[in-house]
Write a protein that holds these residues in place. Structure first.
Motif: not given
Lengths: 276, 431
Positions: A69, A218-221, B45, B47-49, B89, B91
């Motif tokens: 990704r 910063i967000d992982e995606k 969204e 597949d975020t945690k 949520k 991050v």
């Protein structure tokens, strides 16, 4: 004759040694990526082929650490930045190269000055702007990227546009070409080597950009490759074999792009060379 | 002709890139604004945690790194099951401490309310509290009937600034000396476990056992010029109460044959590697090394290892949880903060992740003890009872940098003991 031979031998030895030295780090990364973490340090660390070679690092990096990704994100951001920078830089370079107006050299100086700001200083204000405009964690980071590459892009383009003979444009004008058309139909294609240099430079700069990406996204995606790479460590340990594997994975797309465009780049350069 | 082809190809590639970006940025822009404007709506969204809790709940955002053991997920799950008002949520922050710090400072200085709760290193609380970035928790704690005495002493101190509590401990980390119980004699081991020994005695042990069972060094610790050096110096000097004696002992150990020649570049990973690979008898490190010894390819196993407290006290590290002063969901943020640092949350967190609980009552929990075998070790408990915080300052980073440089210069022989002592003491008194 024998003198020539000796010279040749020495040159060859020099070239081989030089190549060995330059290629060695890349080679080491490649073989480290197949080593389990325990063989990176200690008695086994000098083995060329690991005692227990493994593809585990690749699996972890691709499946669990979201490197694919990140490559996708990096590619999109770099491509958009490149496109944006090339379009904007072409237009401003054309104006600077072909039109006379007051304060032209001042403008050029200002553009260069922008490039000289240390990134560490601009990153705070840019974050504030992005936060207020609600653009954090999005592809809009391309806008911020362009602040790094745009100034030098304009300078390179101006130098190339200046070399395009005016006569061509005059001929086009007689045939009824507009100013706008002259830029895109005449100057842009003729200055192709410069365009390619600019494009590649922007692409690589955006691909490697770390500070802005790590601050704004910063967000992982939405993370890019360099930022994602920095996540491959924990508080006290660095997972070297995973980093090596990730590096190999990350290099592949860039390598493909370079190989794909190599012919065009070389062709563009030689075409430009005989034009004058 | 070729030029034309090239130009066309380039523009085609770029157009594709732009199209891809256009779609992407629109989508992201939308979801981000949605999440911020309507916190109650369920985010799409995939597949975020993120929590899978149903809609209608207020969303609390937590900024914390991922240790990869599922502990944070378990706590979030527990919290969401314990009430039906809030969801969380998460991050994920980088595991690079400096990077996380600069990300946080950038966001805080912009007045961002993006994160409601942030996990901070023990030494950040002073800076962030002084800058007004994080919320004092005393009134919340009063309402919830929590007292600072409920938490680990060193950790709660680290979260205190100007006599106000700004952060509660997630888990304390503290320095201990790992040693090879299969090499060290039972008599010496008992002495080490009790913590009743001096650095001189320790050094002679390290020299005595060096070379046995294939070891190449007696002792490794963190002497590189970085934050870890301040932690170690803190321990040698008994929380900077005996700067001169501590520095002298440190220098003696660095110069001795017991430590490797390149000890002055050792950080945690070098020290850990030397112990795990069986190259040293003693090694000062954080408790995480215990986990490394469980790996199949570790040359030294947990059965061969025991833990000793450090004579001058064990320097506190680890993580705290603080609330963003600009948070728009303070009640929810406190609810989750309270849950995370309470008996219930700590039980889940520490038994899942193998951490030492920051909430004292959780130390007696069977699950927590089972997850962290170190809690059954005499030397470890001794160390836990005698934790010391690093000097507290609202300009901690500056202070720490100055101390690192000064002490490292001394250890490498560039300056003498008296100059260094007065320099270190002077800087501490200023801070």
């Amino acid at each position: 004759m024998s003198k020539n031979k000796a010279f040749n031998t020495i040159s060859w030895i020099f070239i081989v040694v030089f190549l060995l030295i330059t290629v060695f780090p890349f080679f080491w990364i490649l073989i480290s990526s197949f080593k389990p973490e325990s063989e990176i340090f200690g008695a086994n660390s000098y083995r060329i082929i690991a005692e227990n070679p493994t593809l585990e690092n690749y699996r972890v990096v691709i499946m669990e650490k979201g490197m694919l990704r990140a490559i996708g994100n990096s590619f999109i951001m770099s491509a958009v930045t490149t496109f944006y920078v090339v379009v904007v830089a072409s237009m401003s370079a054309y104006i600077i190269s072909r039109f006379k107006f007051k304060g032209k050299s001042l403008l050029m100086g200002l553009i260069l000055a922008v490039a000289m700001f240390p990134q560490m200083i601009v990153v705070g204000p840019i974050f504030n702007m992005f936060y207020k405009a609600n653009l954090l964690n999005s592809y809009w980071v391309c806008l911020a990227y362009s602040t790094i590459t745009l100034p030098s892009a304009v300078w390179i383009m101006v130098a190339h546009f200046n070399q395009v003979p005016l006569a061509l444009e005059e001929a086009a004008k007689i045939d009824g070409c507009s100013t706008w058309g002259m830029l895109w139909k005449i100057i842009f294609p003729i200055a192709a080597p410069g365009v390619f240099t600019t494009a590649i430079m922007s692409f690589i700069a955006a691909w490697n950009e770390y500070l802005l990406s790590c601050t704004l996204n910063i967000d992982e995606k939405i993370q890019t490759v360099p930022v994602r790479l920095s996540y491959l460590k924990d508080q006290f340990t660095i997972f070297w074999s995973q980093i090596a594997a990730a590096t190999v994975v990350v290099v592949i797309p860039t390598l493909l792009i370079v190989l794909l465009f190599q012919k065009q780049i070389v062709a563009g350069i030689s075409n430009g060379a005989v034009k004058e | 002709m070729k030029r034309k082809v090239a130009a066309v190809m380039l523009s085609a590639v770029m157009a594709v890139g732009l199209a891809a970006c256009g779609g992407g940025s629109d989508e992201t822009g939308k979801t981000t604004s949605e999440a911020e404007e309507q916190p109650s709506s369920k985010s799409e969204e995939g597949d975020t945690k993120e929590s899978s809790a149903s809609g209608g709940r207020e969303e609390i955002t937590l900024f914390r790194s991922d240790d990869g053991n599922g502990a944070v997920e378990a706590v979030i799950e527990g919290f969401e099951a314990s009430q039906d008002q809030y969801k969380v949520k998460w991050v994920t922050a980088s595991n690079d401490t400096d990077q996380t710090r600069s990300q946080l400072n950038t966001a805080f200085s912009a007045g961002s309310s993006e994160y409601d709760l942030v996990s901070i290193d023990t030494v950040w609380a002073g800076d962030m509290a002084a800058a007004g970035y994080i919320e004092p928790l005393d009134s919340y704690m009063m309402k919830a009937k929590r007292s600072p005495a409920d938490y680990n002493k060193g950790s709660i101190q680290a979260g205190t600034y100007n006599a106000k509590t700004y952060a509660l401990p997630l888990y304390p980390d503290f320095g201990v000396i790992f040693f090879r119980s299969d090499i060290v004699s039972e008599e010496d081991a008992a002495k080490l476990r009790s913590g009743d020994y001096t650095w001189d005695e320790f050094l002679s042990m390290a020299e005595k056992y060096k070379g046995q069972s294939g070891t190449k060094a007696g002792f490794t610790f963190q002497a590189n010029q970085y934050e870890g050096l301040v932690c170690n110096a803190n321990e040698y000097t008994a929380n900077f109460t005996d700067v001169k004696g501590g520095l002298e002992a440190m220098k003696k150990i660095v110069d001795s044959d017991a430590t490797p020649d390149d000890i002055l570049v050792y950080q945690e990973s070098e020290a850990a590697n030397s112990y795990v690979n069986g190259d040293t008898v003693f090694s000062r490190n954080w408790p995480y090394v215990w986990g490394l010894l469980a790996a199949d390819d570790a040359a030294v196993k947990q059965e061969q290892t025991d833990v000793a407290p450090i004579p001058g006290g064990s320097c506190i590290g680890g993580w705290l949880l603080a609330m963003n002063a600009k948070s728009e969901h303070k009640d929810g943020a406190w609810a989750f903060l309270d849950y995370f640092t309470s008996l219930e949350g700590q039980k889940i967190f520490c038994s899942k992740g193998g951490y030492v609980p920051g909430y004292n009552a959780a130390l007696d929990d069977a699950g927590v003890k089972e997850a962290n075998q170190l809690l059954g070790k005499e030397g470890f408990i001794k160390a836990l009872e005698n934790t010391i915080a690093r000097p507290s300052s609202d300009k901690y980073e500056e202070l720490s940098d100055a101390l690192q440089i000064s002490i490292h210069k001394f250890l490498s022989g560039e300056s003498d003991l008296d100059t260094t002592t007065s320099d270190v003491e002077g800087r501490l008194n200023q801070g």
